[in-house]
Design a protein around this motif. Structure first.
Motif, PDB file in Angstrom:
ATOM      1  N   GLY A 223     -18.706 -18.594 -23.668  1.00 33.24           N
ATOM      2  CA  GLY A 223     -17.303 -18.194 -23.623  1.00 33.24           C
ATOM      3  C   GLY A 223     -16.626 -18.606 -24.911  1.00 33.24           C
ATOM      4  O   GLY A 223     -17.290 -18.809 -25.922  1.00 33.24           O
ATOM      5  N   LEU A 224     -15.298 -18.745 -24.866  1.00 31.32           N
ATOM      6  CA  LEU A 224     -14.530 -19.123 -26.048  1.00 31.32           C
ATOM      7  C   LEU A 224     -14.870 -18.246 -27.254  1.00 31.32           C
ATOM      8  O   LEU A 224     -15.026 -18.740 -28.375  1.00 31.32           O
ATOM      9  CB  LEU A 224     -14.761 -20.607 -26.397  1.00 31.32           C
ATOM     10  CG  LEU A 224     -14.323 -21.642 -25.349  1.00 31.32           C
ATOM     11  CD1 LEU A 224     -14.676 -23.052 -25.812  1.00 31.32           C
ATOM     12  CD2 LEU A 224     -12.828 -21.545 -25.049  1.00 31.32           C
ATOM     13  N   LYS A 408     -14.443 -19.428 -16.026  1.00 36.65           N
ATOM     14  CA  LYS A 408     -15.695 -20.178 -15.867  1.00 36.65           C
ATOM     15  C   LYS A 408     -16.407 -20.321 -17.211  1.00 36.65           C
ATOM     16  O   LYS A 408     -16.802 -21.423 -17.607  1.00 36.65           O
ATOM     17  CB  LYS A 408     -16.610 -19.454 -14.867  1.00 36.65           C
ATOM     18  CG  LYS A 408     -17.961 -20.121 -14.646  1.00 36.65           C
ATOM     19  CD  LYS A 408     -17.803 -21.385 -13.827  1.00 36.65           C
ATOM     20  CE  LYS A 408     -19.097 -22.149 -13.672  1.00 36.65           C
ATOM     21  NZ  LYS A 408     -19.505 -22.846 -14.884  1.00 36.65           N
ATOM     22  N   ALA A 409     -16.567 -19.207 -17.891  1.00 34.97           N
ATOM     23  CA  ALA A 409     -17.341 -19.212 -19.136  1.00 34.97           C
ATOM     24  C   ALA A 409     -16.644 -20.045 -20.211  1.00 34.97           C
ATOM     25  O   ALA A 409     -17.276 -20.807 -20.941  1.00 34.97           O
ATOM     26  CB  ALA A 409     -17.549 -17.773 -19.621  1.00 34.97           C
ATOM     27  N   ASP A 410     -15.335 -19.917 -20.303  1.00 31.44           N
ATOM     28  CA  ASP A 410     -14.604 -20.632 -21.358  1.00 31.44           C
ATOM     29  C   ASP A 410     -14.618 -22.145 -21.143  1.00 31.44           C
ATOM     30  O   ASP A 410     -14.717 -22.914 -22.088  1.00 31.44           O
ATOM     31  CB  ASP A 410     -13.148 -20.149 -21.420  1.00 31.44           C
ATOM     32  CG  ASP A 410     -13.014 -18.768 -22.045  1.00 31.44           C
ATOM     33  OD1 ASP A 410     -13.972 -18.307 -22.683  1.00 31.44           O
ATOM     34  OD2 ASP A 410     -11.950 -18.148 -21.884  1.00 31.44           O
ATOM     35  N   THR A 411     -14.479 -22.582 -19.892  1.00 29.36           N
ATOM     36  CA  THR A 411     -14.378 -24.023 -19.647  1.00 29.36           C
ATOM     37  C   THR A 411     -15.735 -24.708 -19.557  1.00 29.36           C
ATOM     38  O   THR A 411     -15.800 -25.925 -19.527  1.00 29.36           O
ATOM     39  CB  THR A 411     -13.645 -24.320 -18.317  1.00 29.36           C
ATOM     40  OG1 THR A 411     -14.313 -23.620 -17.264  1.00 29.36           O
ATOM     41  CG2 THR A 411     -12.193 -23.905 -18.375  1.00 29.36           C
TER      42      THR A 411
END
Lengths: 649, 649
Positions: A223-224, A408-411
């Motif tokens: 993510g991010l 979910k993916a970012d954190t």
């Protein structure tokens, strides 16, 4: 409305920062976008970063004379709010103003401040915080990059000796960064003085890497996507003497090294300690992202009617199911507990960093320990509860348009960056083991085990917010037995405290025994009890969190809000006890009957809180625009219920 | 090598399928690609699908006369292998040959088989399985789409009455599907006959939706970008009478409905039961993806030297840490246990579906229950262990090039598709509560609670693989007390069985009590004990898994392999007991001292298995090309260790 009054309590001391963000950071330019390419995401986030207001904002922590507000607490809260808009934007802002700018402020001196801070605050100068190396994530003391002083040229030679020493996962390194705060081993006159930081230009105005600097791109991540993480290597790059950030260590033109802190290790951890804000921001941001996910799942679970109640004329919403409440309401209770703990932590950080006079070492150490423990607790909570929220929304939770996949993916990286959670819990445990005296000792995992074991003294209970309140509640428990009401707060506090104390005592006993049996096997001594030590740290954090929740409720004036919070606190306390019931039973703290009664009471509390599930998420006050979840706009389930009622066949 | 011999045991009955996949599905066209756009991913996966070999392959389950191998077990294993290459490819193959093709075979008759099966097997005709609706995920009996017969035209009128009745999350619907098996309520002569399936063309040869068909695109998802999930709505679409898949229900030209199964509900669940393979594939695929993640994390943890042992001349690998082993080795033990359970399940599926003569209802029900339970266990195991593997690799685990983000994102939906795990566990529990007699009853959550409570009889222990072995082991336990060795297998089996029985008895008692107190509140009766019922189902699955593991070890001839597996089984059994120690203590099955000893033994087993961590993942025999993780190629950590040794300063 109850939720609005509850929101006032949650908004707390920096309510103005939260409210400004909710009203100002809106409109098309701040809406989360799905399905961007990596280039589009980076472009967007850099653009958004430059449009963020300065006041209130993430840059509020800078000194007033350079354009900041000298408001470190406000800057943390501002960053946490960005986490509810877009986590890439939060991280990008954290890299720029927290890590990069923060290092220049904390480790540099007037020379650096005068030359760079204004451009850093305005985001005209974007920079990196280049500490982590490919081969050394958590053991930052052992970084391999070197920076060697040459008195003849009055410059440092910054060098990456081999591939594993390249700087990695560095935000702003792949694309936007023009300078970097680079951490390396300082060498002068053939002698090593430990890790220091330099301010090093890495790209020219056109964005081309400067001679000797090799930049790399970490590419796609889970993510991010909007953060341009990358790699930096240095091939004998010449760095002027003045670019050493020299607050804690100075090199004279002739190469003489001076520092107010003699011990290299202690100096390094003092330097790191000034950067504690990053961990506070990451923990709070993770918790705020979890609030977004829980809001989406609870609202969806309220509108979604999965089945009709057999034989009855009523619709059953997903939120009516005990199993659904077991997941969502208990995670909500934890979210509330952590909110108050974070609030207390931000206040502590603000007070330490705005205090006049010399740094209070003891408070600084305690702040670092608490930041480490809460960062671990909050990021693991985020991973768990966002996952739970995703599953609670079924297939809809898997579609990007419903936001949960992005959250979910970012954190997901938060549990292992700004300090790996396991390493952070060990740091917390070490602080406990040495009664906070040696908390800034080596991070080498398990170094000097025998030393630590010798130094152990009885646990020092640090209760910042409400020491006397907590003690009064515990003292008021009428005997710690089966007779006490399951919702007696003093009993909860005593259970949490007792667990921490007993675990700590046991860890000390086992470490001492190991040290006497095999004093030369220091790694084994600690490793044999690593699970026990980590459980001790978790128990410590659990207690800190419960006490902060209790103190927060005590401060609440509104009786109805207070009553609701108290019920949520009951659920947090008892579901935590339930999760650890094996330990309580093993150690005779709960009888089997009492343990079963705890489970019964948790279920009862879930039923009592059922009508308040939406109240609890409404009080987070996250704008719909920020939630940006299609399922909350369409409400097809509601249409379906009506259609089903209309069906004639 | 030990790992090769272990691999032989794991490869089992369909070893030829596994080996063929490992040697044939290689080269550039099967390498996972990172950072694709959604269009690129869909394009690639469709291309790969068409290049998959037929034998051995996912299409092996089709009848020989149409080009299949009549090998349902082989087709499941072939699909599981695809999960280690690319999960989108696995799902795409599962949609085409499992769900779509499988429905045509199982629900259709010779007319449909002759006309369509060859093109389905060759992938010239790509199709959808259109069951789920936006408003109804788990309650498939209550689908809102209608298909109404008109004797005048001898056609059905297929219609989506409102938005929430649109078909959603349907694989192949957004782009590739030309036909769909559509589930809808069959209505003839003004009477409703429950859910049936029709074969309906949805797009013309150019890919344009046919008149009356509206297609939609679910767009970006958390993962599985290569699968074109989408939506289908029907506006009075005319479907010829012959296109009803009429194996279980026929409509004569005049509209007369006939079926060999009178009860609508029973008929529907019989139809669903024929499609059990999908759940078996999803469970096995999730477990196989978890093996990939664990392989990456264990190999990385072996090469990565985070710290040196203080005061000693040895390097500490991440895998040396107890906390790392607590996560990775226990998940490995679960992966092994589930492997044997899946193996047993695939064999049962194969035997049921290739048996001559009429369907054995009892075995079919047991197969469905086991498929449901193991699907839940395996997909949750995948979610947990892939997450753990990601965290165990730190920042490297967050980079797409290291594969773990893709594994996590792609498998995440598995816990809620092909049956939501919680709903599936309720199905398992219902089967237990009614002694398997009413397992195909309504899926309405909690319907007919009083009926169920009345029907309960004592638990029927179904032990397919090794009934007598298990009983012998349990009988051989010398009294179930403190004296028994912690690694006594009979004691483990007795503990698991006892837990299941006691939980089931308690659930029955509480349901009966609820039914007598408030017989009209059927939803509440069940909902009050939902957590208890779900725990019962989990305990049941735990027992099934342990027994399969024990039976698998018993079949192993190689003594060294057997000894290693036995230790892994000890770890699986005791770490499961440890995870449930609260229950065992509450119910007097473990004394506090014994419970602590279990934790001690788990740690001891982790130490004993430390040298075998890589052996255990090597035996999964996943080709490096499939793992496709950059960290396993570069090994910068090793370079760094050498460089550190060379350092002169």
């Amino acid at each position: 409305m109850l939720s609005s009054r509850l929101q006032e309590v949650l908004d707390g001391r920096w309510a103005h920062v939260r409210k400004a963000a909710r009203s100002e950071l809106t409109g098309d330019e701040f809406v989360t976008v799905f399905g961007e390419t990596i280039d589009e995401a980076r472009e967007r986030v850099t653009r958004q970063l430059r449009r963020l207001p300065a006041d209130p904002g993430v840059a509020a922590g800078f000194p007033i004379e350079y354009g900041g507000q000298a408001d470190p607490g406000g800057s943390v809260v501002a960053a946490e709010m960005l986490a509810q808009i877009d986590l890439s934007l939060m991280v990008k802002a954290g890299v720029q103003w927290g890590l990069f700018g923060g290092a220049v402020v904390a480790l540099g001196t007037k020379y650096h401040h005068d030359r760079y801070l204004r451009d850093i605050i305005s985001a005209d100068l974007l920079g990196c915080f280049a500490m982590t190396e490919t081969g050394h994530g958590s053991d930052v003391q052992q970084l391999r990059t070197t920076c060697t002083y040459d008195p003849a040229t009055q410059t440092f030679d910054l060098h990456t000796p081999h591939d594993a020493a390249r700087k990695d996962y560095i935000g702003n390194a792949a694309r936007d960064g023009r300078m970097a705060v680079v951490f390396a081993q300082l060498i002068s006159g053939g002698k090593r003085y430990g890790v220091h930081a330099w301010l090093v230009p890495i790209r020219d105005e056109d964005g081309k890497p400067l001679p000797g600097v090799t930049t790399g791109d970490d590419g796609h991540k889970a993510g991010l996507l909007g953060v341009d993480n990358g790699r930096l290597s240095f091939d004998h790059v010449s760095v002027p003497r003045e670019m050493l950030l020299d607050r804690y260590g100075q090199v004279a033109p002739d190469g003489t090294y001076t520092s107010s802190i003699d011990n290299d290790v202690r100096r390094f951890f003092t330097m790191l300690g000034t950067l504690v804000r990053g961990r506070v921001v990451v923990g709070g941001s993770a918790a705020n992202a979890a609030k977004s996910a829980l809001t989406i799942a609870v609202r969806y679970g309220e509108s979604r009617r999965q089945f009709g109640a057999p034989g009855e004329d009523r619709e059953i919403a997903l939120n009516d199911y005990l199993a659904h409440q077991r997941v969502l309401t208990t995670n909500l209770a934890t979210a509330y507990a952590l909110h108050f703990a974070q609030d207390e932590l931000v206040t502590a950080l603000h007070d330490v960093q705005t205090a006049d006079g010399p740094v209070d070492e003891h408070r600084q150490r305690e702040l670092e320990s608490r930041a480490a423990g809460l960062k671990a607790a909050q990021t693991w909570h985020a991973t768990r509860s966002i996952q739970a929220a995703r599953e609670a929304c079924g297939g809809a939770g898997y579609l990007a348009e419903n936001r949960l996949p992005g959250l979910k993916a970012d954190t997901d990286v938060f549990t292992t960056f700004e300090g790996d959670n396991t390493v952070l819990l060990q740091l917390v445990a070490k602080g406990l083991l040495t009664g906070y005296r040696d908390a800034f000792g080596s991070l080498d995992g398990w170094g000097r085990a025998t030393f630590v074991a010798d130094q152990v003294r009885s646990m020092v209970l640090e209760r910042t917010a409400a020491r006397s309140l907590i003690e009064r509640l515990i003292d008021a428990v009428p005997g710690r037995d089966e007779e006490v009401a399951l919702t007696n707060r003093g009993w909860h506090l005593a259970l949490f405290e007792d667990r921490e104390k007993h675990l700590l005592d046991g860890a000390v006993r086992r470490l001492r025994k190991g040290a006497s049996l095999k004093p030369e096997r220091q790694f084994d001594i600690f490793n044999d009890v690593q699970d026990h030590v980590l459980e001790t740290a978790r128990a410590h954090v659990d207690r800190i969190v419960l006490e902060a929740f209790v103190a927060g409720i005590d401060r609440t004036a509104d009786d109805e809000v207070k009553a609701l919070l108290s019920k949520v606190c009951d659920l947090y306390a008892l579901s935590t006890v339930e999760a650890n019931k094996g330990w309580y039973l093993e150690h005779g703290r709960l009888t089997p009957a009492r343990s079963k009664a705890v489970t019964g009471m948790v279920n009862d509390l879930l039923r009592q809180l059922r009508p308040h599930m939406t109240t609890l998420v409404d009080a987070f006050a996250i704008p719909d625009e920020w939630l940006n979840a299609a399922i909350l706009r369409e409400e097809p389930a509601r249409q379906d219920v009506m259609a089903a009622h209309d069906a004639t066949l």
